[in-house]
Design an enzyme around this catalytic site. Structure first.
Site, short mmCIF file in Angstrom:
data_model
loop_
_atom_site.label_atom_id
_atom_site.label_comp_id
_atom_site.label_asym_id
_atom_site.label_seq_id
_atom_site.Cartn_x
_atom_site.Cartn_y
_atom_site.Cartn_z
N CYS A 1 5.95 40.05 6.65
CA CYS A 1 7.11 40.27 5.78
C CYS A 1 8.19 39.27 6.18
CB CYS A 1 7.64 41.68 5.98
SG CYS A 1 6.39 42.92 5.63
N LYS B 1 -7.98 29.62 -3.95
CA LYS B 1 -7.89 30.56 -2.82
C LYS B 1 -8.65 31.84 -3.14
CE LYS B 1 -6.47 32.07 1.14
NZ LYS B 1 -7.30 31.59 2.28
N HIS C 1 -38.18 23.08 11.88
CA HIS C 1 -38.96 23.48 10.70
C HIS C 1 -38.55 22.69 9.46
CE1 HIS C 1 -40.89 26.70 12.89
NE2 HIS C 1 -39.70 27.00 13.40
N ASN D 1 9.93 43.60 10.12
CA ASN D 1 8.70 42.80 10.07
C ASN D 1 7.91 43.14 11.32
OD1 ASN D 1 6.72 40.89 9.70
ND2 ASN D 1 7.96 39.20 10.47
N GLY D 2 6.68 43.61 11.15
CA GLY D 2 5.87 43.97 12.30
C GLY D 2 5.07 45.22 12.00
N ARG E 1 5.94 32.51 1.45
CA ARG E 1 5.09 33.27 2.38
C ARG E 1 4.22 34.28 1.67
NH1 ARG E 1 8.26 34.21 7.54
NH2 ARG E 1 7.35 36.27 7.50
N GLU F 1 -15.44 22.05 3.05
CA GLU F 1 -14.36 22.45 2.14
C GLU F 1 -13.16 21.51 2.19
OE1 GLU F 1 -13.60 26.61 3.52
OE2 GLU F 1 -13.42 27.00 1.38
N TRP G 1 5.19 42.22 2.44
CA TRP G 1 3.78 41.92 2.24
C TRP G 1 3.06 43.09 2.89
CZ3 TRP G 1 -1.03 40.71 4.23
CH2 TRP G 1 -1.87 40.04 3.34
N LYS H 1 -16.27 25.11 6.74
CA LYS H 1 -14.88 24.65 6.90
C LYS H 1 -14.82 23.14 6.73
CE LYS H 1 -12.96 27.39 6.42
NZ LYS H 1 -13.28 28.76 6.25
N GLU I 1 -20.17 28.85 9.45
CA GLU I 1 -18.74 28.80 9.12
C GLU I 1 -18.13 27.44 9.48
OE1 GLU I 1 -16.82 30.33 7.33
OE2 GLU I 1 -14.79 29.94 8.05
C1 AGP Z 1 -13.21 30.16 2.65
O1 AGP Z 1 -12.64 29.13 3.34
C2 AGP Z 1 -13.32 29.95 1.20
N1 AGP Z 1 -12.04 29.74 0.64
C3 AGP Z 1 -14.25 30.88 0.43
O2 AGP Z 1 -15.54 30.70 0.89
C4 AGP Z 1 -13.91 32.38 0.48
O3 AGP Z 1 -14.22 32.89 1.74
C5 AGP Z 1 -14.72 33.11 -0.60
O4 AGP Z 1 -14.32 32.63 -1.86
C6 AGP Z 1 -14.53 34.60 -0.54
O5 AGP Z 1 -13.21 34.97 -0.73
P1 AGP Z 1 -12.71 36.41 -0.39
O6 AGP Z 1 -12.87 36.61 1.07
O7 AGP Z 1 -11.29 36.43 -0.85
O8 AGP Z 1 -13.56 37.37 -1.17
#
Ligand code: AGP
Length: 617
Positions: free
Chosen positions: A2, A612, A513, A99-100, A27, A497, A72, A494, A490
């Site tokens: 927040c 996002k 394999h 906030n907290g 934010r 992406e 938030w 990263k 992961e």
């Molecule tokens: C992660 O870096 C990505 N932006 C993407 O893979 C994300 O994790 C995926 O779209 C799922 O999103 P969510 O966790 O909001 O469901």
């Protein structure tokens, strides 16, 4: 999380506070509110944008002391009632923005309710308002102050467990506002004939660049012409005045070049917040009351079905390993876009767990609707209070990571993992698979993770150097075994992406394999080689890679003296248990992706073609 602001000056507090709240909009927030100190305290709140709040405030509202908040949500859905400020007394005597997270708010709420205080909201913050009222006025209908606001605040804080940055008004103390801080940021801005307070400097950068940072356990009193700061015992503290040189954009990111880097750093506090109120190291217990499952029901579970996409799916994959290894529960995991079309078989005794940071991913929601149509109880793990998933699932666990602005998920991933660790250990305890003594050790280790992440962040230059050396590569590979396999996936996601490099993650044993055919001289192969039951196997994989002249970048314990003989570059993490080390290794991989993208000049916070939250199928 927040945003809080406070103002004491000669101008209209409402106007200054609204302007300051607008500066905190970046934010992310779901509601906002202000309180203005005049002859009494006037409070205005609204859900949605600050302009909605503005519309509720009478034109020409007088008063030049006030507090404001962008919320938030972490406790209680987004609503006007849950928006801050929270107040106590009729007429209003106390108004608080916070906030907290107050960890013991349930116990305090019960106690205050028994003493006659009426709660209107579902928030943890409202207990602070009533607790303060109690310390100052003695009882819910108390009209006469028995002590000063600052004294009452200091007494109330002794009863509060958790984190807070607070700004408080008291109707009977004109001309001032009072502040307190523990584990949540709080900064004071010094003007001429006016002073400001906020959770981050962006709120008042238009007015002043001279600031004082408030430290944990300090309290402060702000008037238009004075700022006094006190230590825990109430002694006045001399504080250094600092000058903020950042421009507005840099200040939004707290001086970090990108939100992603800021959010990687925020993992230290985010994991701390995820754990708040959920673990008892002393008793070796895990409290997940939001789960709404008695031990008896947990014992009856025969299967866990995890549903997720992208990074959340990687968290879920680690969850599968944890549920099976620790709790002995069969666990399946599906990618949501596949799940809904593959005619799944759902047996009795299944618990579905949907993992989604946004709570709005269309594929995840569709998969949840599919499994819930079979009457399968569903738990959501999400970061966004009030998101669609929270309205559809039977129960919800919040990651409490705070808003994540960078498209690449970082702190939401590590907090999802944290909750999955807690769930798996809780299930294992309920099913008699782990002893409370083991769990005590596990909690001790988990509590150390934020500090260990900080140690990794302190050495980020080594990761940066490595990233710069390999930023020109065409292909990147990531290998891991067992609990580190999801982390390898992961790490690769990263990197692709945000740096647009081709990157693939593999189970290290799977290399021979097929994927090994891709290796060429110099191909960077990031291998998670932390100590554990598969360490020797990973060393063999490293030798296979080296035999093809590829380059090995190992992520290893900083006490490992052997790994340097085989790997070309070693990026270290502090020693941790095999079980918990993925929470550390992933931070190295996040930094590697970040610095590679930086070296390649990519748009880090908003990578091309990505959103996002993916709200379409
Ligand atoms: C992660 O870096 C990505 N932006 C993407 O893979 C994300 O994790 C995926 O779209 C799922 O999103 P969510 O966790 O909001 O469901």
């Amino acid at each position: 999380m927040c945003g809080i602001v406070g103002y004491a000056g000669e101008n209209s507090a409402a106007s200054v506070i609204i302007e300051s709240l607008k500066k905190l909009e970046y934010r992310g927030y779901d509601s906002a509110g202000i309180s203005i100190l005049g002859s009494g305290i006037d409070t205005y709140k609204s859900v949605g944008k600050i302009v909605n709040l503005e519309a509720t405030i009478p034109e020409g509202l007088s008063g030049n002391i006030g507090i404001g908040h962008t919320r938030w949500a972490t406790h209680g859905r987004p609503s006007t009632i849950n928006a801050h400020p929270h107040t106590s007394g009729n007429p209003c005597k106390i108004s608080v923005v916070h906030n907290g997270i107050i960890e013991n708010y349930m116990a305090l709420k019960e106690q205050l309710t028994a003493e006659g205080y009426e709660f209107k909201s579902e928030t943890d913050t409202e207990v602070i308002a009533h607790l303060l009222h109690k310390h100052i006025y003695g009882k819910p209908d108390g009209r006469e102050a028995k002590c000063e606001l600052l004294t009452g605040l200091r007494e109330a804080l002794k009863e509060i467990e958790g984190s807070y940055a607070l700004a408080v008004l008291c109707a009977d103390e004109q001309g001032k506002l009072v502040l307190a801080r523990k584990d949540s940021p709080l900064v004071i801005g010094l003007g001429k004939g006016e002073n400001f307070a906020a959770s981050d400097v962006t709120a008042f950068l238009n007015y002043t660049r001279d600031v004082i940072f408030v430290n944990d356990f300090e309290t402060a009193v702000l008037t238009p012409n004075s700022v006094e700061i006190f230590d825990r015992e109430g002694k006045v503290r001399e504080k250094k005045i600092e000058k903020i040189e950042w421009d507005f954009e840099a200040a939004e990111k707290a001086g970090y070049e990108h939100f992603m880097l800021k959010e990687i750093h925020e993992q230290v506090s985010a994991i701390h917040n995820t754990l708040a109120g959920k673990v008892s190291e002393l008793e070796g217990t895990i409290d997940l009351k939001e789960l709404n499952m008695a031990d008896e029901e947990i014992r009856k579970l025969s299967r866990v079905q995890i549903l997720a996409c992208g990074t959340s799916w990687h968290a879920g994959l680690l969850g599968k390993y944890l549920f099976e290894q620790l709790a002995g529960i069969h666990c399946d995991i599906d990618i949501c876009s596949e799940y809904r079309y593959r005619s799944p078989v759902i047996s009795d005794g299944t618990l579905a767990i949907a993992i989604t940071q946004s709570g709005e991913t269309a594929d995840t929601l569709a998969a949840v609707r599919e499994i819930m149509s079979y009457n399968c109880p569903t738990l959501a793990i999400t970061n966004v209070v009030g998101s669609t998933i929270t309205r559809e699932a039977n129960s919800v666990l919040y990651t409490r990571a705070g808003p994540e602005i960078g498209v690449a998920a970082t702190k939401t991933f590590s907090t999802q993992l944290t909750l999955l660790y807690l769930l798996a250990v809780k299930f294992a305890l309920s099913r008699g698979k782990l002893s409370p003594d083991y769990v005590k050790g596990f909690i001790t280790g988990l509590r150390k993770i934020p500090g260990q992440i900080q140690q990794i962040l302190n050495q980020k230059e080594a990761v940066k150097e490595c990233a710069e050396n390999f930023a020109h590569s065409d292909n990147y590979f990531f290998l891991g075994r067992n609990l580190n396999y999801p982390i390898a996936l992961e790490g690769a996601l990263k990197l692709k992406e945000i740096s647009y490099l081709h990157a693939e993650g593999f189970a290290a044993g799977e290399l021979k394999h097929g994927p090994i055919a891709l290796l060429e001289k110099g191909t960077p192969v990031v291998t998670i080689a932390t100590k554990g039951q598969t360490y020797d196997k990973v060393l063999s994989n490293i030798k296979e890679v080296k035999a093809r002249d590829a380059t090995v970048i190992a992520v290893a314990d900083n006490k490992d003296t052997e790994i340097g003989k085989y790997a070309d570059v070693v990026l270290t993490i502090p020693p941790s248990s095999e079980l918990l080390s993925p929470l550390l290794s992933v931070v190295v991989l996040q930094l590697l992706a970040y610095y590679t993208a930086l070296a390649r000049g990519c748009s880090i916070d908003k990578p091309r073609n990505l959103a996002k939250s993916v709200t379409v199928e």
